[in-house]
Structure formats: C-alpha cells, structure tokens
Design a protein around this motif. Structure first.
Motif, PDB file in Angstrom:
ATOM      1  N   ASN A 299     109.294  35.799 132.035  1.00 50.05           N
ATOM      2  CA  ASN A 299     109.009  36.987 131.220  1.00 50.05           C
ATOM      3  C   ASN A 299     109.678  36.869 129.857  1.00 50.05           C
ATOM      4  O   ASN A 299     110.894  36.708 129.774  1.00 50.05           O
ATOM      5  N   VAL A 300     108.859  36.968 128.807  1.00 48.00           N
ATOM      6  CA  VAL A 300     109.392  36.875 127.445  1.00 48.00           C
ATOM      7  C   VAL A 300     109.058  38.178 126.718  1.00 48.00           C
ATOM      8  O   VAL A 300     107.944  38.691 126.846  1.00 48.00           O
ATOM      9  N   ALA A 328     103.835  34.108 120.442  1.00 48.94           N
ATOM     10  CA  ALA A 328     103.333  34.625 121.718  1.00 48.94           C
ATOM     11  C   ALA A 328     102.193  33.738 122.203  1.00 48.94           C
ATOM     12  O   ALA A 328     102.133  33.351 123.378  1.00 48.94           O
ATOM     13  N   ILE A 329     101.293  33.394 121.311  1.00 47.75           N
ATOM     14  CA  ILE A 329     100.166  32.538 121.689  1.00 47.75           C
ATOM     15  C   ILE A 329     100.668  31.144 122.066  1.00 47.75           C
ATOM     16  O   ILE A 329     100.222  30.546 123.043  1.00 47.75           O
ATOM     17  N   ASN A 330     101.631  30.634 121.292  1.00 47.33           N
ATOM     18  CA  ASN A 330     102.237  29.342 121.624  1.00 47.33           C
ATOM     19  C   ASN A 330     102.773  29.342 123.049  1.00 47.33           C
ATOM     20  O   ASN A 330     102.599  28.381 123.794  1.00 47.33           O
ATOM     21  N   ILE A 331     103.450  30.427 123.392  1.00 46.08           N
ATOM     22  CA  ILE A 331     104.059  30.491 124.726  1.00 46.08           C
ATOM     23  C   ILE A 331     102.978  30.488 125.788  1.00 46.08           C
ATOM     24  O   ILE A 331     103.025  29.734 126.746  1.00 46.08           O
ATOM     25  N   VAL A 332     101.977  31.351 125.597  1.00 44.50           N
ATOM     26  CA  VAL A 332     100.929  31.470 126.609  1.00 44.50           C
ATOM     27  C   VAL A 332     100.154  30.160 126.759  1.00 44.50           C
ATOM     28  O   VAL A 332      99.886  29.691 127.855  1.00 44.50           O
ATOM     29  N   ASP A 333      99.830  29.561 125.616  1.00 36.88           N
ATOM     30  CA  ASP A 333      98.951  28.390 125.639  1.00 36.88           C
ATOM     31  C   ASP A 333      99.679  27.090 125.913  1.00 36.88           C
ATOM     32  O   ASP A 333      99.123  26.158 126.473  1.00 36.88           O
ATOM     33  N   ASN A 334     100.881  27.021 125.475  1.00 34.97           N
ATOM     34  CA  ASN A 334     101.449  25.708 125.250  1.00 34.97           C
ATOM     35  C   ASN A 334     102.880  25.624 125.748  1.00 34.97           C
ATOM     36  O   ASN A 334     103.672  24.853 125.261  1.00 34.97           O
ATOM     37  N   ARG A 387      96.676  26.242 135.258  1.00 32.13           N
ATOM     38  CA  ARG A 387      98.119  26.389 135.393  1.00 32.13           C
ATOM     39  C   ARG A 387      98.526  26.837 136.788  1.00 32.13           C
ATOM     40  O   ARG A 387      99.658  26.641 137.207  1.00 32.13           O
ATOM     41  N   GLY A 388      97.658  27.519 137.407  1.00 33.37           N
ATOM     42  CA  GLY A 388      98.010  28.169 138.672  1.00 33.37           C
ATOM     43  C   GLY A 388      98.498  29.558 138.364  1.00 33.37           C
ATOM     44  O   GLY A 388      99.285  29.736 137.436  1.00 33.37           O
ATOM     45  N   PRO A 389      98.011  30.572 139.068  1.00 35.92           N
ATOM     46  CA  PRO A 389      98.282  31.961 138.701  1.00 35.92           C
ATOM     47  C   PRO A 389      99.774  32.295 138.682  1.00 35.92           C
ATOM     48  O   PRO A 389     100.218  33.094 137.887  1.00 35.92           O
ATOM     49  N   GLY A 390     100.553  31.657 139.515  1.00 35.95           N
ATOM     50  CA  GLY A 390     101.970  31.977 139.596  1.00 35.95           C
ATOM     51  C   GLY A 390     102.737  31.530 138.362  1.00 35.95           C
ATOM     52  O   GLY A 390     103.804  32.024 138.062  1.00 35.95           O
ATOM     53  N   GLU A 391     102.174  30.618 137.578  1.00 34.49           N
ATOM     54  CA  GLU A 391     102.928  30.053 136.467  1.00 34.49           C
ATOM     55  C   GLU A 391     102.661  30.748 135.150  1.00 34.49           C
ATOM     56  O   GLU A 391     103.186  30.365 134.123  1.00 34.49           O
ATOM     57  N   ARG A 392     101.813  31.738 135.193  1.00 33.80           N
ATOM     58  CA  ARG A 392     101.510  32.429 133.950  1.00 33.80           C
ATOM     59  C   ARG A 392     102.763  33.118 133.422  1.00 33.80           C
ATOM     60  O   ARG A 392     103.495  33.763 134.154  1.00 33.80           O
ATOM     61  N   ILE A 393     102.981  32.956 132.101  1.00 37.49           N
ATOM     62  CA  ILE A 393     104.156  33.577 131.502  1.00 37.49           C
ATOM     63  C   ILE A 393     103.732  34.897 130.875  1.00 37.49           C
ATOM     64  O   ILE A 393     102.746  34.964 130.143  1.00 37.49           O
ATOM     65  N   GLU A 394     104.470  35.928 131.220  1.00 37.73           N
ATOM     66  CA  GLU A 394     104.148  37.251 130.680  1.00 37.73           C
ATOM     67  C   GLU A 394     104.860  37.422 129.338  1.00 37.73           C
ATOM     68  O   GLU A 394     106.077  37.256 129.250  1.00 37.73           O
ATOM     69  N   VAL A 395     104.088  37.741 128.317  1.00 36.34           N
ATOM     70  CA  VAL A 395     104.685  37.965 127.002  1.00 36.34           C
ATOM     71  C   VAL A 395     104.426  39.409 126.575  1.00 36.34           C
ATOM     72  O   VAL A 395     103.292  39.882 126.625  1.00 36.34           O
ATOM     73  N   THR A 396     105.469  40.088 126.217  1.00 33.61           N
ATOM     74  CA  THR A 396     105.339  41.473 125.757  1.00 33.61           C
ATOM     75  C   THR A 396     105.897  41.576 124.340  1.00 33.61           C
ATOM     76  O   THR A 396     106.978  41.045 124.064  1.00 33.61           O
ATOM     77  N   GLU A 455     111.447  50.127 133.085  1.00 29.86           N
ATOM     78  CA  GLU A 455     112.334  48.976 132.956  1.00 29.86           C
ATOM     79  C   GLU A 455     111.559  47.739 133.330  1.00 29.86           C
ATOM     80  O   GLU A 455     110.709  47.789 134.217  1.00 29.86           O
ATOM     81  N   MET A 456     111.813  46.656 132.649  1.00 31.81           N
ATOM     82  CA  MET A 456     111.191  45.411 133.076  1.00 31.81           C
ATOM     83  C   MET A 456     112.189  44.270 132.971  1.00 31.81           C
ATOM     84  O   MET A 456     113.023  44.243 132.058  1.00 31.81           O
ATOM     85  N   PRO A 457     112.145  43.349 133.907  1.00 27.38           N
ATOM     86  CA  PRO A 457     113.046  42.210 133.817  1.00 27.38           C
ATOM     87  C   PRO A 457     112.550  41.227 132.752  1.00 27.38           C
ATOM     88  O   PRO A 457     111.339  41.063 132.596  1.00 27.38           O
TER      89      PRO A 457
END
Lengths: 623, 258
Positions: A299-300, A328-334, A387-396, A455-457
């Motif tokens: 989580n970023v 944010a796009i860099n993180i999600v994509d790359n 990527r596999g669904p579990g590896e998706r990085i959440e960016v807020t 709250e979010m971790p």
C-alpha cells in the motif's frame, strides 16, 4: 540636429486637445487655450479636435517653425501612453524632446469631473499653468549611448541555466556558466523519469550536458560561486570563486541570467517525516526509484500539498500533482523494475510504456466504458492476470484537488484513474494524519463522500512537498541588487508582461529560481531569458533615458548616503572620494536626490526647482 | 466651517503605480472632487520633506503623496524611504503647529482606479473638516513652517532620515542590529533640536530677539533656548548684541548675505 535653445528667450506653445468630446464635452477647451495665451512666456496657444491625429501633430510642427517655439506643452490625455508620440513630433520639428511637457486634462480632469464643467475648466486652467511653469525650467538633454560587453554570465548549471547558456553560445556570445555543485544537471539529476515520458531523466538531459561542455563559447565553472558583481547593463564586472580555493577569476559581461533553481521543502514531523520510517518526499522517492532501492510494499499513499497552499508556504507548487500521478502510474505499471530486490534476483518485468492517449481514443474508451457500466479495462485486467491479483499495489493519492494542468497531463490523470489509482480528497481543516499503530504505519483520514473517519494501513507514504527558494537566493539577490518576493523566489519585473526580466536592466531570470516550474517550462523560460539577454549584446549599445541623478561635486562632501540608498548601485565614489553617478545604471528614481544631506544631487528633468515651480503654480497665478 | 470652502490640494504621484491608478480611475470614469492638482514624479521617494513643507507654507490646504504598495516599488525600495520621510514630514508639521492630517501618504497600485477616487474624496472631505490652512491668516504659522522646512533640509535630518531604513533593516559594520526604539528616540530628539534651532535662525533673521522672546514664540523653556543659542554661536550662525546695554539679543548671521 537639435538646437540648444536654453539661452534663448522663452517661447512656449500650448496645445489644448478636445479629444473629440472626451475632454471638450466636460471642459471648456477654447477658454483654456485662451487662458494659456495670458500666461507669461506663452507666445502661442490653440485648441485641436484631436492633437494626436495627423493634422494635430502637423499643427504642432508648423507652430514650432512659424512662432519659433522653444518649449511645447500639450494638454490632453496621459503621458503614460502618448508622451512618446508628441516627443517624436517636437523632435521632428527640430526641438529637443526634453523641452516638452505633458498636461493630463482627460484621465485626471474631464473624465473624473463629468458633472461640474465650471470647476473642471478651472482645474484644467490650473493644470495648464502648472505645465507652463514646468516647461519653462526644462533644459535639453542628450540620451547617453553606452557600449556593451558582448558576453554573458549564467548562474546555475541546471536545465534552465544550461539551456540559456547554450542558446547564447549558439548566437555567438561567449558565456560563463557557474555551477556551485561538482556536476552539471541540477535538480534533474535526482529524478527517475520525466513525465510524460518513461525515459531515464539523466539520460534525457545528458545530450544537453555534453553540448554545453563541448561548446567552444561556453566556459563552465563547476564547484564555484559568483562572489562579486559590480556595474550595470552592458558592463558588469563579475568575480567567480571556486568553493575550495581563494583565487577569484574576473570577467566583464554584458548580461546576467539567474538560473539558480529551487530545492524541495522538508520539515521534521510533517506527516511523520523523519519520525517514521517509510515517510519520504517525492524527490526522495524518485531517488529510491532511480537507485532501485525501493522496499517491497503493498500500500502506497501520496499526500499532496504537504506543507504548501497555506499549510507552511502560501503558494501551490504547481508540479507535484503531475509528478505524483506520474509516480503512481510508475508504481502500478512498473513496480518490479523499481524494486531494490529486482536487480539482485535478476527478475525484471517487461516495461509497460505509458503514453498519453489522443483525446479521441480516450473519448472512445469512455464511451465503451459507459456502455458496459463501470467495468474494468481489458488492458488492466490483462495486467492483473499477468501479475497475479494478490500482487497488485494499491496507490492512494490524498489531495485537496488535482491540478493536472496542460494538454497531456489531464490525459495522464485519466490514465491513473483508469489504472485504479485512488484519489481521496481532503479539506485543509481536516488533513489526513500519519500515525503508528503498534508497528504498523497507518493513515487516518476523513472520507468526504461517505462522511466517515477511516484508517488504512500503508507501507510507504510519499509527501508532495513544494519546491522552495534556494537558501542562497538572498545572497544572489543582494549581489545583483534584484528582488526576491515574499516566498523567497526571485521576483520578475512585471508579473504578466515581463516574466523573465528583472527590474534591473541587463539581469534576467528563468527556471525554478522564479517559482515552481516543470522542465518544459524551465526550458521555455531559459530560451526567453537567453533571447532577452542577447538583445543588448546584439545591439552593441544601450540607450539610457536622460532622467538621472547629477552630483554637484562642488557641494558633495563624500558622506556616502546616496551610495547606501541607491537601489541600483548606480553611485560610486571617485578618486577624490566624491559621489559620481554611473549614467547607464541610474534609473532616475530620485531617492539619492531626496536623501543627499548636502542637497548636492539634482535629478535631470525632475529638479527640485521644476517640481516646486509646477506644484506652487497650482496654488497661485504664476509670475 | 464655511460650506463653500474649496481646499487647494497638491498631489505627488509616482509614475508607475499611483499615477497609473489615477489614469485608470479616469478611464473607468470614477468621479472625485476637483480639488487635487497632480504633479507626476518618477517615484514617491523623490519627494523631500522640505518640498512638502514649502508647499504648505505657500498656502496649500493639503498635500497627498502616492506611491506603489510596499514591496511593489518600481525602483525596488523607493517607497520604504518615502515611508521614513513621511514620518519626518508629519513630525515637522506637528512641531510647526499645523495639523499632521493635512498630509497623507497612500499606496495606490496601477489597478486600483476606484480606490484612487475614494482616497481623493476621503482626503478632500478630511481637509474640508480641518478648514482652510491657518497659514493664510496667521503669519507666525508660516514662520514656524519655514523653520521646519529649513530643519528638514539640514544635513543632520537628511542624513538621519535617509539612513533610518537601512539602519533598521541591515546590520552595521560591526554586524549588529540597531535597537529601533533607540534610533527612533535619537531621530525624535534630533528633529526637535533641528526644528528649534532652525526656527531661532528664521525668527532672528529680520530682527534681534532675546532668549525670553524666543522662548515665548517657540514655546520651549528659556534654558533650552539658551542651549540652542550656545550651539548656534559655536557654529558661528548667530551673533549677540546688547541693544539696551543689559539684555542680550541675538540675530542670525546670514551666510553669503548682504
């Protein structure tokens, strides 16, 4: 050539303008002209329908010849717009343009006293009398022409400074480029990639660095500072001092460009900065990406406007929305490519290029999306599968409002949303909080739409802090006698009309030294500044207005008060210790004149006598 | 106060902001009373205190100075000096027994056309309330203004007022900041001294006066007048006489005079 008529009998001509009905409708213009004829020294007066029209100007020229006028007063509109026209006219008729006085009976009389013709006419008469009192004391002036040293100094070796230096060098002018760090490149050397490209930032600017280093007209001084500047447009004496040595190099230059850039704002404990691990600034994050030292995270969160827009500094730093979206796009994509472990394991994921889509494509996609509800994009789903669904990085991205100004950037913003980057708004009175819950980093925030505390971790918090002025901007400001604004950035001569000029002639500014800007904008400004700086160099001379200070050396006692108060450093002491005005540097403000304890300084074209004659003529009939 | 009193007001406006603001006021047709007569200067910093005092001495009912807003001066720092000089003008006008409200300093930007009309209207009504300048029927006020004018032209006052801004904002050669309170008191004291001394010289130009006479006119104690006389005699600016063989009287020595 112009005749010096200062010793002749005074022959004043007065031209009173109707300006159609603009003046004529509210002031009895013929009576003002008649009145002018009664004033001592006035040998000719007339009223014109339009003095600025061809026949009005011809009338002035004819009258100068026919009535041997040696002083001219025009009573019409404002000198701020029309003085140059009438000055040129009297000059054509052989009269020095400094023997002309403008009386404003439109903006300052007819237009502001539209309902009291009698009183307005009386005021117009007074104003004409004041103008005549002034014009009689004027003397002809020559505008000095000052030769120019055809070279330039550029302070700062970042993108803006290098661009400006290279541009001037290509025009054929020798340039001295001073950089305080050991390398050229400036702030960009910290960055990973430059939106809207995915190319490595250093790689992007490397060709520019090479061009600057190898250009025969550019001399680069690394690890050096400008230690001293004296002089004025066309004739600056500058000293450059290496940081590790005492010996200074001296040069003469005609123009100076300030391109000293900016730094990133940080503050202890701002959203847990420097208190909690994994709270970093945008630039620190870029450095981590660049060096591939990012930690493994899920989580970023970005926090926009951290410290800006009223929190610590007042302004919007302008670039951070776009930079955050890019990252944010860099993180999600790359993400895997940015990971510290990536290189060690040798596992590299194919780069997903991020390119702004043409508007039609976006529209098309929106249409498709709305037709099938809020479904996910094929591309996105495919990516997740990869990527596999579990590896998706959440960016807020926590933001007050996203300012993705510009043509490509709005598309970029949409792209981020399509990639399911979350944009969560906050209000300045309810900012998100970064807290530590046990050993877990958390963000506490108020969800505006749901109107609940949440709250979010998070594993990584990136603060979009503003660019702020260089800590040594004040030193350079003092050195060059150019101003810094309230926020510490350099202040241009006019906020709208003169964006890269300083009020001081011959000194220019570009890039983030004058406020937050992205690289495209910095380059635009740098090219503009180079062009402005080249103007006097190309002309080879500068022409100064003949409104300047003059020191009577018989009276001057050498106390130096004028030197202290002059904002342009235009007064120096000569060998005898007496004050001397540097004509090219003097702007004619008159501060020294009003300050001189010996009353030894007079202002050309605005002497005490001229001003007092004009002012006192307002009070009574002139003698 | 007479209803038909039309004050004569002189305005000095800087070319770049307040004059341009007055232009915009005209372009926008905001109306204001006809009493003001504007003199254009390049910068408000051009105006010396003695010029304003002279204009008041010659019978103006009010003087208004206009400059750029602080921080916006076309000449970088001119209006900071204007601010210091204006304080000195107020001080001198007050010493001369005139209402300091007869002068005003306003920052008007080039975009504040409407504000310019309001500023002028407000100042005109303020002056109307104060009534005609007492200079017109009280010659002693003119004399006092002349003293104030000469005082503000003196080396000491000009040097102090011109250096004040830099002394307050920059370190001196010993890298120390001056205590603003101390500087203020120093300037205040100097202004009083210079005013009283200039007035003594002005008053004794035409006829010899005794310490007692002077004390009465200037309204300061005799010992203070005597102190000034001693200082002026040391500078050879005033001479002593004994017209009745008993009480000494003094007259100004006119330098380069008849």
């Amino acid at each position: 050539m112009e005749n010096d008529k200062s010793n002749e009998e005074l022959r004043v001509g007065v031209f009173v303008c109707h300006c159609g009905t603009n003046i004529g409708g509210f002031v009895d213009v013929p009576s003002v002209a008649e009145y002018a004829k009664t004033l001592p020294g006035v040998v000719f007066a007339m009223d014109n329908l339009y003095t600025c029209a061809e026949d009005g100007l011809a009338a002035i020229k004819n009258a100068i010849k026919e009535h041997k006028l040696n002083r001219v007063v025009v009573a019409s509109c404002t000198p701020r717009t029309h003085a140059p026209l009438f000055q040129a006219t009297v000059e054509e008729a052989g009269l020095n343009k400094y023997l002309f006085t403008f009386v404003n009976i439109r903006e300052h009389c007819s237009w502001v006293h539209m309902k009291e013709k009698e009183k307005a006419t009386e005021k117009a008469r007074d104003l004409v009398r004041m103008g005549v009192a002034r014009v009689k004391l004027l003397s002809p002036q020559e505008e000095p022409r000052i030769p120019v040293e055809k070279s330039a100094l550029v302070i700062g070796g970042g993108v803006a400074g290098m661009t400006a230096a290279h541009s001037l060098a290509k025009m054929g002018f020798p340039v001295h480029l001073v950089e305080k760090e050991k390398e050229l490149g400036g702030f960009v050397r910290n960055l990973n990639n430059l939106y809207v490209t995915t190319k490595d930032a250093t790689e992007t600017i490397m060709p520019l660095i090479e061009k600057v280093k190898s250009h025969p007209n550019i001399k680069v001084y690394l690890n050096s500072k400008v230690s001293n500047v004296h002089g004025f447009i066309g004739n600056f004496d500058v000293k450059i001092k290496p940081n590790d040595k005492d010996e200074e190099v001296e040069h003469k230059v005609g123009s100076i460009i300030v391109a000293t850039g900016a730094i990133e704002y940080t503050k202890e404990a701002l959203y847990g900065y420097n208190v909690y691990k994994n709270v970093v600034t945008l630039t620190e994050f870029e450095i981590m990406c660049k060096n591939k030292t990012l930690p493994k995270v899920k989580n970023v969160a970005f926090i926009q406007c951290a410290g800006s827009r009223g929190q610590d500094v007042s302004y919007c730093s302008r670039i951070c929305c776009n930079v955050a979206i890019k990252n944010a796009i860099n993180i999600v994509d790359n993400y895997d490519n940015l990971l510290g472990i990536a290189e060690q394991t040798g596992k590299a994921v194919e780069e997903v290029p991020v390119e702004p889509k043409a508007p039609t494509e976006v529209l098309e996609r929106r249409r498709r999306r709305s037709s099938r509800g809020r479904g996910r994009e094929d591309e996105e789903v495919a990516e997740e599968v990869k990527r596999g669904p579990g590896e998706r990085i959440e960016v807020t991205i926590f933001n007050r409002d996203i300012m993705s100004y510009g043509i490509a950037h709005e598309l970029y913003f949409n792209k981020a949303r399509e990639k399911r980057v979350r944009f969560v708004r906050y209000k300045p009175d309810r900012r998100p909080e970064v807290i530590m819950d046990g050993d877990k980093l958390m963000i506490k925030y108020f969800h505006e739409t749901l109107a609940v505390e949440r709250e979010m971790p998070v594993d990584l918090v990136i603060l979009s802090t503003p660019l702020i002025a260089q800590p040594d901007a004040e030193d350079i400001s003092r050195l060059l006698k150019v101003p810094c604004g309230q926020d510490g950035f350099f202040l241009e001569a006019h906020v709208k009309l003169r964006p890269v000029d300083f009020a001081t002639d011959g000194v220019f500014v570009c890039g983030t030294a004058r406020g937050p800007a992205d690289i495209t904008e910095s380059i635009e400004q740098a090219e503009a500044a180079a062009s402005r700086a080249a103007t006097p160099l190309a002309a080879g001379y500068v022409q100064a207005e003949a409104i300047m200070a003059h020191v009577d050396q018989e009276i001057c006692s050498g106390c130096g008060t004028c030197i202290d108060v002059c904002p342009y450093g235009a007064i120096t002491k000569n060998e005898e210790g007496l004050a001397e005005v540097v004509a090219a540097a003097c702007k004619g403000c008159g501060c020294c004149g009003a300050s001189c304890p010996e009353n030894a300084i007079s202002m050309t074209n605005y002497t005490d006598e001229q001003l007092m004659a004009e002012a006192l003529a307002a009070l009574k009939e002139a003698i | 106060m007479a209803e038909d009193f039309e004050p004569k007001i002189v305005g000095f406006l800087c070319n770049w902001c307040s004059y341009a603001g007055a232009d915009l006021c005209g372009v926008s047709r905001y109306q204001y009373p006809t009493n003001i007569r504007v003199v254009r200067v390049m910068c408000s910093t051009r105006i010396s205190p003695h010029m304003v005092l002279r204009i008041l001495r010659e019978g103006a009912d009010g003087v208004i100075l206009g400059g750029c807003h602080i921080g916006d001066c076309h000449y970088i720092s001119g209006n900071y000096y204007t601010e210091r000089r204006f304080e000195m003008m107020e001080k001198m006008i007050e010493l001369a027994g005139l209402e300091p409200e007869r002068i005003r300093l306003e920052w008007v930007s080039a975009s504040e056309g409407e504000r310019f009309s309001k500023v002028v209207s407000d100042f005109v009504s303020q002056i109307k309330k104060l009534g005609p300048s007492p200079v017109r029927n009280k010659p002693e006020v003119a004399k006092k203004l002349e003293g104030a004018e000469n005082a503000s032209k003196s080396f000491r006052m000009k040097a102090l007022v011109s250096k004040e801004y830099n002394l307050l904002t920059k370190e001196n050669v010993y890298e120390e900041m001056l205590d603003p309170e101390r500087l203020r008191n120093l300037i205040e004291q100097a202004a009083n001294d210079e005013y009283e001394r200039s007035l003594i010289l002005t008053l004794t130009q035409d006829k010899s006066l005794s310490v007692k006479d002077l004390s009465k006119i200037i309204d300061v104690p005799t010992d203070r007048v005597l102190e000034h006389i001693v200082a002026l005699r040391q500078k050879n600016l005033i001479a002593m006489e004994h017209p009745d063989g008993f009480t000494p009287t003094y007259h100004a020595i006119i330098i380069g005079g008849e």
